[in-house]
Design an enzyme around this catalytic site. Structure first.
Site, PDB file in Angstrom:
ATOM      1  N   GLU A 436       0.815  -1.222   0.000  1.00 15.95           N
ATOM      2  CA  GLU A 436       0.000   0.000   0.000  1.00 15.95           C
ATOM      3  C   GLU A 436       0.847   1.269   0.000  1.00 15.95           C
ATOM      4  O   GLU A 436       0.333   2.360   0.175  1.00 15.95           O
ATOM      5  CB  GLU A 436      -0.995  -0.001   1.160  1.00 15.95           C
ATOM      6  CG  GLU A 436      -0.417  -0.308   2.513  1.00 15.95           C
ATOM      7  CD  GLU A 436      -1.485  -0.432   3.618  1.00 15.95           C
ATOM      8  OE1 GLU A 436      -2.644  -0.047   3.401  1.00 15.95           O
ATOM      9  OE2 GLU A 436      -1.119  -0.905   4.703  1.00 15.95           O
ATOM     10  N   ASP A 460      -4.845   3.182   0.613  1.00 16.11           N
ATOM     11  CA  ASP A 460      -3.611   3.920   0.888  1.00 16.11           C
ATOM     12  C   ASP A 460      -2.721   4.039  -0.341  1.00 16.11           C
ATOM     13  O   ASP A 460      -2.072   5.068  -0.534  1.00 16.11           O
ATOM     14  CB  ASP A 460      -2.840   3.242   2.033  1.00 16.11           C
ATOM     15  CG  ASP A 460      -3.411   3.651   3.378  1.00 16.11           C
ATOM     16  OD1 ASP A 460      -3.670   4.857   3.566  1.00 16.11           O
ATOM     17  OD2 ASP A 460      -3.623   2.772   4.231  1.00 16.11           O
ATOM     18  N   CYS A 507      -7.590  -5.733  -1.075  1.00 15.78           N
ATOM     19  CA  CYS A 507      -8.585  -5.573  -0.009  1.00 15.78           C
ATOM     20  C   CYS A 507      -9.006  -4.119   0.192  1.00 15.78           C
ATOM     21  O   CYS A 507      -9.759  -3.821   1.105  1.00 15.78           O
ATOM     22  CB  CYS A 507      -8.071  -6.169   1.293  1.00 15.78           C
ATOM     23  SG  CYS A 507      -6.588  -5.362   1.903  1.00 15.78           S
TER      24      CYS A 507
END
Ligand code: PEP
Ligand code: MG
Length: 583
Positions: A436, A460, A507
């Site tokens: 991320e 992120d 995710c």
């Protein structure tokens, strides 16, 4: 009946409902203020302690009463309230005020509560600010008990009622939901992460919160239409509005029925490419809904939610109990638990230095590596819990190989320690990382040789790649998942994972956005992780397309240069294949 009026709030639990309003008594708990004689102080302290014991017994009773099966729904929330009751700082402060300022217990409790609430005011994170209402609920309970008032009264709600209130305590929400009669919740306060929202989502009851002044404007018996996805509430709507709402409701119910029917079907393309669809959770209560919607596992368990809901960090034992509950509830399905994603400004009950830029500060794995006791308690608990199911563990915000090595070595140290102590542990579990940060993306090949799986955190990754603060509304327009840089980065990460032979999941929110399913499929993800309500639509799309057409679409999309052009092209392609109701 009041005139037609509409309110816009936060859609905290999806679904549409139309019904009669049932307005809960919004009366504030009155706090009597009495000056005591010095010799009365000791008796007053005793009275306070009795009210604490009584409140504790009530919360324990409620927990038992509301527990349904192994999941012990709402248990964590009520347990958090019990912990607030026993917070040493709270007990000491109230006792001090009673003795030193010779004021009655009700007044002293209220004053300490006000101070505690104030500490939460300064927190930036919405989740923590929401904890203020938990303090209020606990305080109200103590004050009510001090005054000998009735608490936890069972409410007689008509079937399908739209429960309207200024605010609803998690205990009341849980009791109301348990009756199975609530059509929807509508409140003035609250937000996406308030406990009331979590309770509503866990039981698939639509909820619109943070409406400001709706409770005052609505009378019991008014007709209310609630759209929990759009955050819309109509009071006494017109015939046309009502017809429109009923049509949306009919469509959603039909989609939901299909979703539940297709829960067991595999997510496989027509040319035989199989991907896994997993669920994201913050609390164990969300698991029944995930399983009903066909989640094959948990792709992200955000453990910081467990950690943050309290004045002090959880003990190793409490970590262990939480992970054990999730693993047992999921049986042999894989459960990916992410270690704490905390930042320096996100630790309540602790004096914190406000970081100028918390998103770029001491958060997640960086924080854990600098707070080893806290990290070790979690790692030991994970190792112990691994006997109860199919565990995978991942570290958040990794920006380089050293962090992964350090985290792994701490895990191994905990393993050896537990082994020396003769504590039972399960078999070795896969250890992976969240990808991320752009830095992790660009060294994905190196990380892939030391991690056993990747999970791409696009929330992120987009923030850091496009240099836009996730929380800043002024730059929200730049937050574009289909920016060419993001597509190239995901492509690069997936390639590195494939070359190393490790699975790669996504995710972030992007994974559950059905308008992007073809793009993500073509990028080569093995797993997608999302909230339960998104699974059925994403699965339907996957089952109706071929990988070759998805690849063709992606190749064309990546010829464009701007996010707008790519979005327009992808939307056009999706509209050609799926009608509006599908996406
Ligand atoms: C992400 O960054 O995409 C992610 C899933 O993590 P979080 O939203 O918890 O930061
Ligand atoms: Mg993240």
């Amino acid at each position: 009946m009041t005139a037609p009026v509409s309110f816009q709030g936060i859609g905290a639990s999806p679904g549409v409902a139309v019904g009669q309003a049932f307005v809960l008594d919004a009366r504030k708990v009155r706090t009597p203020k009495v000056k005591l004689k010095p010799e009365e102080a000791d008796t007053e302290v005793m009275r306070f302690k009795t009210a604490i014991t009584l409140s504790d017994v009530q919360l324990e009773d409620l927990k038992v009463k509301l527990a349904t099966g192994a999941e012990n729904e709402h248990g964590l929330i009520l347990e958090a309230h019990r912990m607030m009751l026993h917070d040493p700082m709270f007990l000491v402060e109230v006792t001090r005020l009673i003795k030193e300022e010779t004021i009655n217990a009700e007044w002293a409790v209220r004053r300490v509560c006000r101070r505690l609430r104030h500490q939460f005011d300064n927190l930036e994170d919405e989740y923590f600010r929401e904890r203020k209402s938990d303090i209020e609920f606990v305080t109200d309970r103590i004050v009510r008990n001090l005054m000998g008032e009735i608490v936890d009264q069972e409410l007689e709600v008509p079937v399908g009622a739209i429960v309207v209130a200024h605010d609803i305590s998690p205990a009341d929400a849980a009791m109301l939901v348990k009756t199975g009669k609530v059509g929807a919740f509508v409140t003035d306060l609250g937000g996406h992460t308030s406990h009331m929202a979590i309770v509503a989502r866990a039981r698939d009851v639509p909820a619109v919160l943070a409406l400001g002044k709706a409770a005052d404007a609505i009378r019991s018996g008014d007709t209310i239409a609630v759209d929990g996805r759009r955050g819309l509430v109509l009071v006494n709507p017109s015939e046309e509005q009502l017809a429109l709402f009923r049509e949306t409701m009919r469509r959603q119910l039909a989609t939901e029925a299909i979703a539940l029917k297709t829960a067991e079907l595999p997510s496989i393309t027509i040319d035989g490419v199989r991907v896994r669809l997993n669920g994201n959770i913050e609390f164990v209560d969300e698991i029944p809904s995930l399983l009903a919607h066909g989640a094959e596992g948990i792709g992200l368990y955000r453990t910081e939610f467990l950690f943050l809901d309290r004045p002090a960090p959880p003990t190793e034992e409490e970590h262990y109990e939480a992970y054990k509950a999730v693993l047992l509830a999921m049986g042999d399905r894989p459960v990916t638990i992410r270690t704490l994603d905390l930042g320096g400004d996100k630790i309540p009950g602790k004096k914190w230095e406000k970081e100028i830029n918390p998103a770029l500060g001491l958060r997640a794995i960086r924080y854990c590596l600098q707070h080893r006791d806290l990290f070790r308690a979690q790692l030991r608990a994970l190792l112990r819990a691994s006997v109860h199911g199919n565990l995978k563990v991942m570290f958040p915000m990794v920006s380089g190989v050293s962090e992964l090595r350090e985290a792994r070595s701490e895990l191994e140290a905990c393993r050896s320690e537990l082994s020396r102590q003769g504590v039972p542990m399960g078999r070795r579990f896969p250890v992976g990382i969240m990808v991320e940060t752009p830095s992790a993306a660009w060294i994905a090949d190196r990380l892939a040789s030391e991690a056993e799986f990747f999970s791409i955190g696009t929330n992120d990754l987009i923030q850091y790649s496009l240099a836009i603060d996730r929380q800043n509304r002024d730059v929200a327009y730049l937050y574009r998942p289909l920016h060419l840089s993001i597509l190239r980065m995901v492509e690069h990460i997936v390639k590195a994972a494939k070359a190393a032979g490790i699975p790669v999941s996504m995710c972030g929110e992007m994974a559950g956005d059905s308008s992007l399913t073809l793009v993500l499929l073509a990028l080569g993800l093995d797993e997608f992780s999302m909230t339960s309500g998104q699974i059925a639509v994403v699965k339907r799309i996957i089952r109706s397309v071929s990988m070759s057409e998805a690849k063709e679409l992606l190749a064309k999309a990546m010829q464009f240069s701007t996010a707008e052009e790519i979005e327009r092209f992808v939307k056009h392609e999706m509209d050609q294949r799926f009608s509006n109701g599908d996406l």
